[in-house]
Design a protein around this motif. Structure first.
Motif, mmCIF file in Angstrom:
data_model
loop_
_atom_site.group_PDB
_atom_site.id
_atom_site.type_symbol
_atom_site.label_atom_id
_atom_site.label_comp_id
_atom_site.label_asym_id
_atom_site.label_seq_id
_atom_site.Cartn_x
_atom_site.Cartn_y
_atom_site.Cartn_z
ATOM 1 N N SER A 296 78.874 43.899 44.822
ATOM 2 C CA SER A 296 78.039 43.851 43.675
ATOM 3 C C SER A 296 78.596 43.173 42.398
ATOM 4 N N VAL A 297 77.771 42.474 41.670
ATOM 5 C CA VAL A 297 78.167 41.760 40.573
ATOM 6 C C VAL A 297 77.801 42.536 39.164
ATOM 7 N N GLN A 298 78.631 42.860 38.467
ATOM 8 C CA GLN A 298 77.986 43.302 37.203
ATOM 9 C C GLN A 298 78.559 42.734 36.098
ATOM 10 N N SER A 299 77.972 43.135 35.079
ATOM 11 C CA SER A 299 78.508 42.437 33.593
ATOM 12 C C SER A 299 77.997 43.425 32.622
ATOM 13 N N MET A 300 78.365 43.363 31.240
ATOM 14 C CA MET A 300 78.093 44.491 30.468
ATOM 15 C C MET A 300 77.537 43.682 28.993
ATOM 16 N N THR A 301 76.687 44.216 28.528
ATOM 17 C CA THR A 301 75.852 43.622 27.220
ATOM 18 C C THR A 301 76.695 43.727 26.098
ATOM 19 N N ASN A 302 76.752 42.564 25.179
ATOM 20 C CA ASN A 302 77.579 42.689 23.894
ATOM 21 C C ASN A 302 76.805 42.937 22.793
ATOM 22 N N THR A 303 75.537 43.246 22.895
ATOM 23 C CA THR A 303 74.642 43.302 21.605
ATOM 24 C C THR A 303 74.985 44.782 21.111
ATOM 25 N N GLU A 304 74.039 44.788 19.793
ATOM 26 C CA GLU A 304 74.059 46.379 19.496
ATOM 27 C C GLU A 304 73.192 46.912 20.502
ATOM 28 N N THR A 305 73.541 48.081 20.835
ATOM 29 C CA THR A 305 72.277 48.751 21.970
ATOM 30 C C THR A 305 71.266 49.177 20.927
ATOM 31 N N THR A 306 71.432 49.533 19.796
ATOM 32 C CA THR A 306 70.137 49.900 18.980
ATOM 33 C C THR A 306 69.322 48.852 18.658
ATOM 34 N N ASP A 307 69.725 47.690 18.931
ATOM 35 C CA ASP A 307 68.829 46.300 18.900
ATOM 36 C C ASP A 307 68.268 45.938 20.283
ATOM 37 N N PRO B 293 84.034 54.190 46.558
ATOM 38 C CA PRO B 293 83.966 52.983 46.267
ATOM 39 C C PRO B 293 84.784 52.467 44.845
ATOM 40 N N LEU B 294 85.386 51.196 45.213
ATOM 41 C CA LEU B 294 86.045 50.921 44.073
ATOM 42 C C LEU B 294 85.514 49.750 43.176
ATOM 43 N N HIS B 295 85.520 49.826 41.738
ATOM 44 C CA HIS B 295 85.038 48.875 40.965
ATOM 45 C C HIS B 295 86.183 48.091 40.541
ATOM 46 N N LEU B 296 86.236 46.685 40.969
ATOM 47 C CA LEU B 296 87.390 45.883 40.436
ATOM 48 C C LEU B 296 87.257 45.304 39.190
ATOM 49 N N GLY B 297 88.307 44.865 38.382
ATOM 50 C CA GLY B 297 88.455 44.253 37.062
ATOM 51 C C GLY B 297 89.536 44.190 36.773
ATOM 52 N N VAL B 298 89.695 43.014 36.061
ATOM 53 C CA VAL B 298 90.923 42.682 35.129
ATOM 54 C C VAL B 298 90.533 43.036 33.633
ATOM 55 N N THR B 299 90.983 43.913 33.003
ATOM 56 C CA THR B 299 90.439 44.039 31.864
ATOM 57 C C THR B 299 91.030 43.190 30.742
ATOM 58 N N GLU B 300 90.207 43.016 29.660
ATOM 59 C CA GLU B 300 90.516 41.837 28.551
ATOM 60 C C GLU B 300 91.387 40.678 29.129
ATOM 61 N N GLY C 196 90.606 43.127 51.491
ATOM 62 C CA GLY C 196 89.344 44.200 51.884
ATOM 63 C C GLY C 196 89.086 45.222 50.831
ATOM 64 N N ILE C 197 89.775 44.920 49.730
ATOM 65 C CA ILE C 197 89.661 45.966 48.733
ATOM 66 C C ILE C 197 88.654 45.716 47.595
ATOM 67 N N GLY C 198 87.652 46.508 47.421
ATOM 68 C CA GLY C 198 86.695 46.289 46.345
ATOM 69 C C GLY C 198 85.263 46.402 46.746
ATOM 70 N N ASP C 199 84.597 47.054 46.140
ATOM 71 C CA ASP C 199 83.056 47.294 46.565
ATOM 72 C C ASP C 199 81.970 46.742 45.416
ATOM 73 N N THR C 200 82.547 46.574 44.035
ATOM 74 C CA THR C 200 81.811 45.900 43.038
ATOM 75 C C THR C 200 82.645 45.501 42.128
ATOM 76 N N LEU C 201 82.456 44.444 41.281
ATOM 77 C CA LEU C 201 83.203 43.903 40.327
ATOM 78 C C LEU C 201 82.553 43.602 38.977
ATOM 79 N N ARG C 202 83.406 43.506 38.133
ATOM 80 C CA ARG C 202 83.132 42.871 36.889
ATOM 81 C C ARG C 202 84.124 41.858 36.198
#
Ligand code: SF4
Length: 374
Positions: free
Chosen positions: A29-40, A202-209, A231-237
């Motif tokens: 699976s492919v993930q992302s993250m919001t960068n808005t103010e969550t309160t907005d 399951p492993l969530h893959l990513g290179v941070t920053e 073969g390593i990785g089940d979801t990524l951002r």
């Protein structure tokens, strides 16, 4: 037309993030993250909807306060994609978003503090069947591990991760996935290799920053590509200092290039040279933006001349080979009809859309054959 990926995936147990399976034989699976103010709430919902249009499977939202937890509930009601709440350590926020219908908690049990608080969060997650994501990051390694190892190392990241894993093990909680991120490609790859041999969650893959759009894409493609090929990785951002929609596009492009997902159009295009009979670069750019809405997996080959055109067109659903005075469109590898440069983009769009409808009518996305390794 799609090749079968030779990748043998590591056998991991499967968890459910909302209605999205992660691990086992589930598509990566492919993930992302919001960068808005969550309160907005309106801005955050708007961004999540754009991510959904791009095909995102799971979205993470940071929840730094009780106000944000309340807003999270309002956001959750307005979107259909599963939402992960990113919480640093405040167990009260974790319990609050659990009440608001969160699909996954991103919280490190070792950061919560007192044992009764850890137990409260884990018991709540168990009762509501909410998975947890453990997220270890080289930039925020525990002080004692920094002292022990001198600097972040793959071994230090794994030791940090195993502390959190042990806490969940003791509470008999296995409904979790784990990430071990560093901004360095070698450290990321080495750390995931270590943890992949240690646990079966399951492993969530990513290179941070990872960096900006171009440099972050390259870094992520090298690190995640290396791991995925093993073969390593089940979801990524893909963490990019860019519009989060780009993270989704890059994530799918990495998976498509490895034959692990088949969403949308896979363009094959030559770089062009003086032999081109039409402007390859502007044609590909125009098609990519006109056809962004197509989710049907199709291979489309856009080649400037006969040197490689017919060969590539044979392997694609739709092909275009530049020629003079007219270019030649191929369907399913066979010559179909000629088109001159003035009609090129409109005609290709028409032909590709018709092909996508045809494939959808036959059953949609070509299933990717997943091979699980030993
Ligand atoms: S396929 Fe033809 S136009 Fe494209 S790069 Fe090769 S020689 Fe040049």
């Amino acid at each position: 037309m799609h090749f079968e990926s030779p990748i043998k995936r590591r056998q991991s147990r499967q968890i459910m993030v909302g209605n999205v399976p992660v691990g086992g034989d589930a598509p990566i699976s492919v993930q992302s993250m919001t960068n808005t103010e969550t309160t907005d709430v309106a801005a955050t919902v708007g961004q999540i909807q754009r991510l959904e249009e791009a095909g995102v499977d799971i979205v993470r939202v940071s929840v730094p306060s009780m106000d944000a937890a309340e807003a999270f509930g309002a956001i959750k009601k307005q979107v259909s994609v599963p939402l992960v709440a990113d919480i640093h350590f405040d167990y009260k926020i974790a319990l609050a978003v659990a009440e608001q219908g969160v699909d996954c908690l991103r919280i490190n049990p070792g950061n919560i503090g007192r044992e009764d608080r850890i137990r409260a969060v884990v018991d709540c997650a168990r009762d509501k069947n909410i998975p947890i994501r453990i997220g270890v990051n080289a930039g925020s390694l525990e002080k004692d591990l920094q002292k022990k190892y001198g600097e972040p190392t793959p071994e230090a990241l794994m030791e940090s991760a195993m502390r959190h894993v042990d806490i969940l093990d003791k509470l008999d909680f296995q409904n979790f996935k784990l990430s071990l991120k560093a901004s360095n490609v070698f450290m990321t790859v080495a750390a995931y290799r270590l943890i992949a041999a240690q646990i079966d969650n399951p492993l969530h893959l990513g290179v941070t920053e990872a960096g900006g759009l171009r440099s972050g894409t390259v870094k992520s493609a090298i690190a995640l590509g290396s791991l995925l090929m093993e073969g390593i990785g089940d979801t990524l951002r893909i963490s990019l200092a860019a519009d989060p929609v780009e993270e989704v596009k890059v994530g799918f492009d990495i998976l498509k290039s490895l034959g692990l997902r088949t969403k949308g159009i896979n363009f094959i295009a030559c770089p062009s040279c003086s032999r081109q009979n039409f402007d390859v670069i502007s044609t590909v750019n125009a098609l990519e933006s006109r056809l962004e809405d197509i989710k049907t997996p199709l291979d489309v080959a856009i080649i400037g001349c006969v040197v490689n055109g017919p060969g590539e067109a044979k392997e694609a659903h739709i092909g275009l080979t530049g020629g003079s005075p007219n270019n030649l469109i191929f369907r399913e590898g066979k010559p179909s009809h000629k088109v001159d440069n003035s009609d090129l983009i409109a005609e290709l769009e028409k032909v590709i859309r018709a092909k996508a409808e045809e494939v959808d009518a036959e059953g949609g996305e070509t299933p990717v054959k997943i091979t699980l390794g030993a």
